[in-house]
Design an enzyme around this catalytic site. Structure first.
Site, short mmCIF file in Angstrom:
data_model
loop_
_atom_site.label_atom_id
_atom_site.label_comp_id
_atom_site.label_asym_id
_atom_site.label_seq_id
_atom_site.Cartn_x
_atom_site.Cartn_y
_atom_site.Cartn_z
N ARG A 12 -8.92 -7.70 -11.00
CA ARG A 12 -9.63 -6.41 -11.88
C ARG A 12 -8.34 -5.53 -11.73
O ARG A 12 -8.30 -4.81 -13.01
CB ARG A 12 -10.78 -5.83 -11.03
N THR A 13 -8.02 -4.92 -10.57
CA THR A 13 -7.30 -3.72 -10.62
C THR A 13 -5.98 -3.90 -11.47
O THR A 13 -5.64 -2.97 -12.25
CB THR A 13 -7.01 -3.22 -9.01
N LYS B 108 14.46 -10.92 0.17
CA LYS B 108 15.86 -10.81 0.87
C LYS B 108 15.47 -9.60 1.84
O LYS B 108 16.82 -9.11 2.23
CB LYS B 108 16.75 -10.58 -0.21
N ARG C 225 -0.30 -1.48 -4.88
CA ARG C 225 -1.12 -2.08 -3.87
C ARG C 225 -0.30 -2.80 -2.68
O ARG C 225 0.35 -3.42 -3.14
CB ARG C 225 -2.09 -3.07 -4.57
N HIS D 265 -8.97 3.04 -1.95
CA HIS D 265 -8.89 2.55 -3.14
C HIS D 265 -9.62 3.29 -4.15
O HIS D 265 -10.52 3.40 -4.65
CB HIS D 265 -9.54 1.28 -3.17
N1 CP Z 1 -12.15 -4.58 -6.88
C1 CP Z 1 -10.90 -4.72 -6.87
O1 CP Z 1 -10.09 -3.88 -6.23
O2 CP Z 1 -10.58 -6.18 -7.31
P1 CP Z 1 -9.28 -6.98 -7.18
O3 CP Z 1 -8.78 -7.03 -5.94
O4 CP Z 1 -9.54 -8.01 -8.00
O5 CP Z 1 -8.47 -5.88 -7.86
#
Ligand code: CP
Length: 301
Positions: A55-56, A83, A105, A133
């Site tokens: 999603r993100t 590396k 992320r 998040h």
């Molecule tokens: N909710 C969420 O962060 O989903 P993903 O891990 O698929 O990005």
């Protein structure tokens, strides 16, 4: 330089509200037929996902395309991180070759905050370990506002694996900033005491919170982050903490059911609830594109 977004911890209610208002305005424009806004034409956004995401990642990609910017996609497996190149050097490379912002992320708590200090371009946190998040919480807040109106005085229950949830932490910051009451419920081993210090109240059973909640946000049980033997079995978890149809029937009229997803269907939430009339789970995902457009515009405009 535009604004980074590394967490909701230090964001004022005014800045959160401005981001939500902007996301809502962008949603209206896209619904009105403006599929490509072009306001960030000539800009490039590096998407640095060092943990899995569906999603993100895709909603940041869609947001970037909708704004007319280029996506610089990063694949850890085929990059020089294999590396031994450090995260700071990797992101400096991206900035050197022309990225105007980095979306990251990472499994390490604080990775985006450290990058923000060394980079000369804005950093957006797409999830750092168990910490925050922020764009997920913003899309949750937008969805809640759509259904409940002003969040001041509303009650939102966050239920499940609170210990490993960056979604819960960012939502605690965002919801309390906007004046909502936050109830936390989950197994004792998965409720870290520090969350109660964020202005939320601890409840000891799911059945205690359901009749009081305007919204219930179910969390994914994160087996990949927990040590062996620290979590109950799926069956035991569902028995005490799963949102079954029978439990959902105890919610107030008008209360909505949320989940950041991915969902463990049949564990923390049953199919009939996830796909039922109270569920706004797929609206949350749709709103992700618009809050990420707003965050990118704040970073790059
Ligand atoms: N909710 C969420 O962060 O989903 P993903 O891990 O698929 O990005």
């Amino acid at each position: 330089m535009g604004a980074s977004l590394v967490g909701l911890r230090d964001l004022s209610a005014e800045r959160i509200t401005a981001l939500l208002d902007h996301a809502s305005d962008l949603r209206t424009r896209v619904a009105g037929g403006e599929a490509r806004l072009g306001v960030l034409a000539g800009k490039a956004v590096a998407l640095l996902f060092l943990e899995p995401s569906t999603r993100t990642r895709f909603s940041f990609e869609m947001a970037t395309h909708r704004l007319g910017a280029e996506v610089l996609a990063f694949s850890a497996a085929s990059s020089s991180t294999t590396k031994g190149e450090s995260l700071a050097d990797t992101t400096r490379v991206l900035a050197s070759i022309g990225a105007d912002a980095v979306v990251i992320r990472h499994a390490a708590v604080g990775a985006p905050h450290r990058l923000e200090k060394v980079l000369s371009i804005p950093v957006i946190n797409a999830g750092d370990g168990i910490n925050e998040h922020p764009t997920q919480a913003l899309l949750d807040l937008l969805t809640l506002r759509d259904h409940l109106g002003c969040l001041e005085g509303k009650t939102v229950a966050i239920v499940g694996d609170l210990r490993h949830s960056r979604v819960a932490r960012s939502n605690c910051f965002g919801l309390t900033a906007l004046g909502a009451r936050v109830l936390l419920a989950g197994p004792g081993t998965l409720c870290p005491p520090e969350l109660e210090g964020l202005g939320a109240e601890r409840c000891h059973t799911l059945d205690d919170v359901l009749p009081h909640a305007d919204a219930v946000m179910m969390l994914r049980i994160q087996r990949e982050r927990a040590g062996p033997g620290t979590l109950p079995s799926d069956a035991e978890y569902r028995r005490f903490w799963g949102l079954t149809g029978a439990r959902a029937a105890r919610l107030r009229a008008g209360a909505v059911v949320m989940h950041p997803a991915p969902m463990n269907r049949g564990v923390e939430i049953d199919d009939e609830v996830a796909d039922g009339p109270r569920s706004v789970i797929f609206e949350q995902m749709a709103n992700g594109v618009f809050v990420r457009m707003a965050a990118l515009m704040e970073a790059l405009s």
